[in-house]
Structures are given as structure tokens and as C-alpha cells.
Scaffold this active site. Sequence first.
Site: not given
Ligand SMILES: *Cc1c(COP(=O)(O)O)cnc(C)c1O
Length: 403
Positions: A119, A197, A200, A223, A361
Site C-alpha cells: 500500500h 503492515d 488487512q 478496518k 493505493c
Molecule cells: C488500509 C490500508 C492501509 C492504510 O490504512 P489507513 O487506515 O488508511 O491508515 C495500509 N495498508 C493496507 C494493506 C491497507 O489495507
Amino acid sequence: MNNWRTLFPCLKQKVHDRDLVYLDSAATTLKPQSVIDAVTKHYTFGTANVHRGIHFLSSDATRQFEETRESARSFINAKTHKEVIFTKGTTDGLNLIANSYAAEFLKQGDVLLISTMEHHSNIVPWQLAAQKAGFTIKEIPVLDDGSLDMNTFKKLLDSENVKMISIVHVSNTLGTINPIEEIIKLGHQKGAVVCIDAAQSVAHAKVDVQKLDCDFLCFSLHKLFGPTGVGIMFGKQELLEKMPPYQGGGAMIKEVTIEKTTYNELPEKFEAGTPNIAGVIASKAAFDFMGSLNFQAIHDYEENLLNLATEKFSQIEGLRIIGTAKKKCSVISFELKDVHPHDLGMLLDQQGIAIRTGHHCTQPLMKRFGVTATARASFTIYNNESDIDSLVNGINKAKELLS
Ligand SMILES: *Cc1c(COP(=O)(O)O)cnc(C)c1O
């Protein structure tokens, strides 16, 4: 049958005179009533600032704020609350790490590895830090099926001076589940620090930071059925202790003179300013909600939806699924021959069906697969088989209209 769907009031509405079919949970999840109630309750009866006041409302808000921290700690199984930092979200957490760790401790000649499927929030912060500190960013490629090229990863580890790896656990675009246990293990053998990260993954599988042994991990509450504007940044205590603060201001200080400041202990050292108090307090309800579910049940339920949708999609002529890795979460990116994803998204919207269209993104990943945009449907616990039928019917209708 479970009653998950009934807990989400947003699904009870009509959009364009149709029952809402929400297939965009990879962008943000809907909120259960308990989370909505917790936000309302705080603003109705509990408004106060935290960590400052001695009066009843302030100390009660502080207690609840710290209770959420304990819920977060337990959710990811961190050793201590000192390792659990409240942020605005995943992006904010990654920027914190890029500024306070990478920009400080990585030097010219050092290499930071990210992958093609990151992302933008796991790309751009490192680029900004690299411009200051002079380290180099290298890329772990993605194979044709959307899985990570582990052979090249191992070669990079052998041949490059890798000091840090920042990698997504589950791709928001492809749904690919990366083998992060192995990546962390191999990274550590090389002496690299590993950042995950988990934006998800946390809503779909148990993430245990001690078992993974990751050094940093970030996710967003929005999320995870929680409020927007709240995230968790986990860092191992020994790393957080040696890192400088990211932002200066109230709450992160011990003593301030005009010349010099001493900093607060962890976790407050990284929490400058008034936080999103209502959001943090209501996040407890989101963690409680997750606690009431069972990850195996979530997995089985979502896997069934994913398999069903994949099968039905394969019967639609001209539809290509992008991302067919063996290990996948309930996300499907696809393109439809001769139909622009944006047009498809608009036509589906008119039928009350919410999907995502665009680059998600992840522009480097779009480039890798030779597209500028895809359509993406993502499923979670409140979706059902009828949602998939609606989507498939919607796509077929759109095809007729547009071709
Ligand atoms: C949504 C997402 C982000 C960014 O999260 P924010 O809540 O917009 O800061 C980063 N990495 C992944 C894989 C995402 O799905």
C-alpha cells in the site's frame, strides 16, 4: 447460521431504492451497534480530556482509555502496555516508524526491503525517510499469481546489506496472504528489523506479535469494525526505548523548559497531543466484538464466500481475476474485458452494490499487472451468499449495458 449480519445497522438501509450490498470492507468495515453506542455514550455523558484532569469525568475517561490499551495489548498478545501506541491509523504508525526508527538508525549503504504489493502508506514514508538518511529501498517482486517471489527475497537477503524489511501481511488489492512468519525468521537471521503492515489481516486471523516475533506492527481500527482515526502501532520495548519521539507536544513530556525537554515514559512518549478519545474508548467495543467471535469460524465463513465468488466469477466471460495465490483472504480484484472499472462501479452502485474501483493505493502493483485500475469486491462476516448473487447479476447486467 450466525447472527453477525443483524449487528450492523448500516445494512438495514436502502441505497438507490435497493437493499445495500456492501462489498468494500477492505476499504473500511461497517460498525456494529455496540461500537456506535460507545461513541455516542462518550460524547453524551463522558466528554473529558484524558491524562490531565483530576475531576471525575477526566479520570473516568482516562480509565476507559487505558482499558482499550489493555484490550489492544491482549488482542495482539504484546508483552506489556508499553509496546502499544495509539496512532491515527496504519499510515500514521508507519510514518512514526519511518521517522523515528528508519530515518534515525538506517544509514547510507543500508537497504530497506518492501514489496511490489505494498500500500502507498508502506512505500512513501520510507522514501521520505530515505531522502533524509540516505539508505536504499529495494523491492521484493510479486509472481504472476500474486504471491511474493520468495526466491528473490532470499537472494536479496544474501546479496544486500538489508537492515530492515517492511511488508504487508495481507494485500488489500490481491488478498494474498504473505508468509510473514518465514519472512520475519529469515530477516532476523540476517539481523534485520521487520515491520508488518497488518491493516488487512487483523480482522481475518489471529495476529500474535510474540509468536510472530515481529519488531513493529501497525493496524487501523476502522478496518476492524471500530471507529476511524484510531490505530495501533506495536513496537518491541527495547526498540521503542531507544527511538526518539515522533511528534512533540502535550502528554509526551516529563519536564519542559524553553531550552530543553525530557520525555515521558512509554507509551506516552509517542502520544503527543489530545488523542481521538471517543474513538479510542469506542475501540474497546470493537476489540470486545472481535473477542466474541472465533477466528476459525470467521476463516471458514469467509473462505466459503471467497470460493463461491471465485467460482461464479470464473463463469463470467471476459472477467479476469487478478491475484490467484493459493493463500488468499476474502478479497477479489478483477477486470472485465472492454469495461472500465469506474463505469462498472457506477453501474453497480445504481443497483445498491458497493465495490471499490481504482488503484487501491497500490500503483506499483497495478503497473506489475499491466492495468491502471481494477474492480475489487471484499467480503467479511456480515456478507452472505445472496450478496455474491447480487454482485454476479450486477456484473452481468453491466456487461450487457456496456458492451
Ligand atoms: C488500509 C490500508 C492501509 C492504510 O490504512 P489507513 O487506515 O488508511 O491508515 C495500509 N495498508 C493496507 C494493506 C491497507 O489495507
